[in-house]
Design an enzyme around this catalytic site. Sequence first.
Site, short mmCIF file in Angstrom:
data_model
loop_
_atom_site.label_atom_id
_atom_site.label_comp_id
_atom_site.label_asym_id
_atom_site.label_seq_id
_atom_site.Cartn_x
_atom_site.Cartn_y
_atom_site.Cartn_z
N ASP A 489 -0.95 1.28 0.92
CA ASP A 489 -0.28 1.62 -0.34
C ASP A 489 1.23 1.58 -0.09
O ASP A 489 1.73 2.15 0.90
CB ASP A 489 -0.72 3.00 -0.81
CG ASP A 489 -0.18 3.30 -2.19
OD1 ASP A 489 -0.70 2.73 -3.16
OD2 ASP A 489 0.79 4.07 -2.31
N GLU A 533 -0.52 -1.66 -6.44
CA GLU A 533 0.21 -1.93 -5.21
C GLU A 533 -0.61 -1.65 -3.97
O GLU A 533 -0.07 -1.57 -2.86
CB GLU A 533 1.50 -1.10 -5.19
CG GLU A 533 1.30 0.41 -5.06
CD GLU A 533 1.18 1.08 -6.42
OE1 GLU A 533 1.37 2.30 -6.50
OE2 GLU A 533 0.89 0.38 -7.42
#
Length: 631
Positions: A489, A533
């Site tokens: 992440d 993301e």
Amino acid sequence: MSLHAPRRLLFSFCTLAILAIGGFLSYESWQLYRSELDRVQSSLESETVLLAEHAQLAFATANRLLADIAWEQHQGTMVSSLNSRPMQQRVMNTTQFVGLVVTDEAGASVYAVTKRPLPPDSFANLSNLQAHRLGASLIVGRPLSSGGEASRVIPISQRLVDNQGKFAGVAMVLLDAAYFRDFYRNVIKDQTLRISMLHRDGSVLSLYPSPPNELPTSAEGLAALVSTQQADTLRLVSPLDGSERLAAYRNLQQWPVAVAISLGHEAFLNELMPAFRRNGILFLLFAGGGVLCTMLISRSMGEVYRARDDRTMALREQASTLQLCHAIASRLPNGRVFVLDRQYRYEFVEGHLGDNCPALEPSAMLGRHIDEIYPVETVSKLKPLIANALNGQESEGEIAYRGRVFRTFGTPLPDDDGRIQRCLLLSQDITQFKADQALLVTMNYELHRQASTDGLLGIANRREFDRRLEQEWQRSLRERQPLSLLLLDVDYFKRYNDAYGHAEGDVCLQQIATSVAGVIQRPADLAARYGGEELAVLLPNTDLEGAQHVAQRIHAHQAELALSFPESPIASHVTVSIGVATAVPLVDDAAAQLVEHADQALYAAKEAGRNCTKAMPSNPEAGLSFLKRLA
């Protein structure tokens, strides 16, 4: 001896031969029809899988937004959350959303944000308010429109309750029907296909290509079919326009919605017409040749019983028949007829193989041996066909000559006494047909590649990741080998987007994805976009120590990449947090457990301050070496 009995036998044999050839060509045409039908149905079924997964993602995005609003209402913080800028951006930045409407328990609007003016009957859909008041949780309503398909929206409403469990109103997300139509136009290039999204009550939610007039409001006939099972392929009369079509459909999981894709049966038959015409020409050629040969034989037999003064007339009739044979063969649109003797020399050549076909004129081939005309490699393929025909066996094959491909059929030509002194060859140029087949294979490969790759990052998408995870999980279960998963992440990515904009955010994600993909070296390893993301790295045959080593290399690459990020509270460049999980699959385990443990490890990395890696084994076998090192 009477001439009638031999003639009856001759005509009976000719009739049986023509019927046999006609039956064979009819059977071949039927087999071609069935095989192409199976191929088209299989292709349509594959397309519905892609379309259903795309629709599933779009509806799931709306469901997540509605679930978040329902939770905020239950916690008593809905009003402040709705009025916050993140919520408005969430609605406005989601491509498939047209707007969001929230009402209280009486049906009065308390919040509304839209990208464009809504149809006049938008709030009429709140007739579902009573159904929600009675306990209905999530409802996909009938499509709304202010005129024309371009303004159609699909309402999805969620029941809201307060912290005491009482009915507190309705939240409704409006999906843009044009979003699905644009996706169909970009993915499905074949304009002969029709793609539709249907509600199970018969409502037409989206249709591509767009209809010339107003979009039909419902298709109850097709709705009755899609409600019977999860997915199917069938041939039916379309309830939208009454045309006969080949169709496939698939129902979305947990949603009363189905996607369907169809091809007009007439368009399907038009693709097969060249092959049908070829078989028709072959039948006419063989039938005409059989009839002509029978006529010649019959007349020759008649000459034996006629007086010598009739021979001149018979010879003239035979000459006329031969001219007719030349006339028929010379007018073949894409074929050439050859007759060869046992010395492999041409006795008869006629026909046309196309303007661009490299072939000699018929007059230049008569009396010549095949070795004098063709190169060695062509002769090596042609001789077996001729040999089989001269031995009484029909045969066929593909022969290459000067950059072209010819389909060639060999047939024996027996004399009156049954001896075979010559044979018949028929050649047809199929170069374009072979090229079209190769193009179709290339198009199918490209479609599969697009379906498994993330359009922004150029690595595997979530669908491909789920497929490979299940595949590697089953293989590791069989071989008792460890399987590792890394979830990454990007730290404080929302701040990065707020500081530099979404366009730069996309560039940042692309560079990170390229860097991560460059770390993994083995063909079996997989880098994929997990969502937003978040990235995922799947490492087959890798224990926990090896997975941590890969994670360290990813951190090192990010440091070398050094994407500037002064707004980050932990570093001057963009960093990532990594969660690592490893498992040796057991029979009762599921692949989802590995994802869950990796997600927990990622959460631990974020809690530990980010820009770091946290790992955990998913079962005792996978964690054995991990625990030894801790000891």
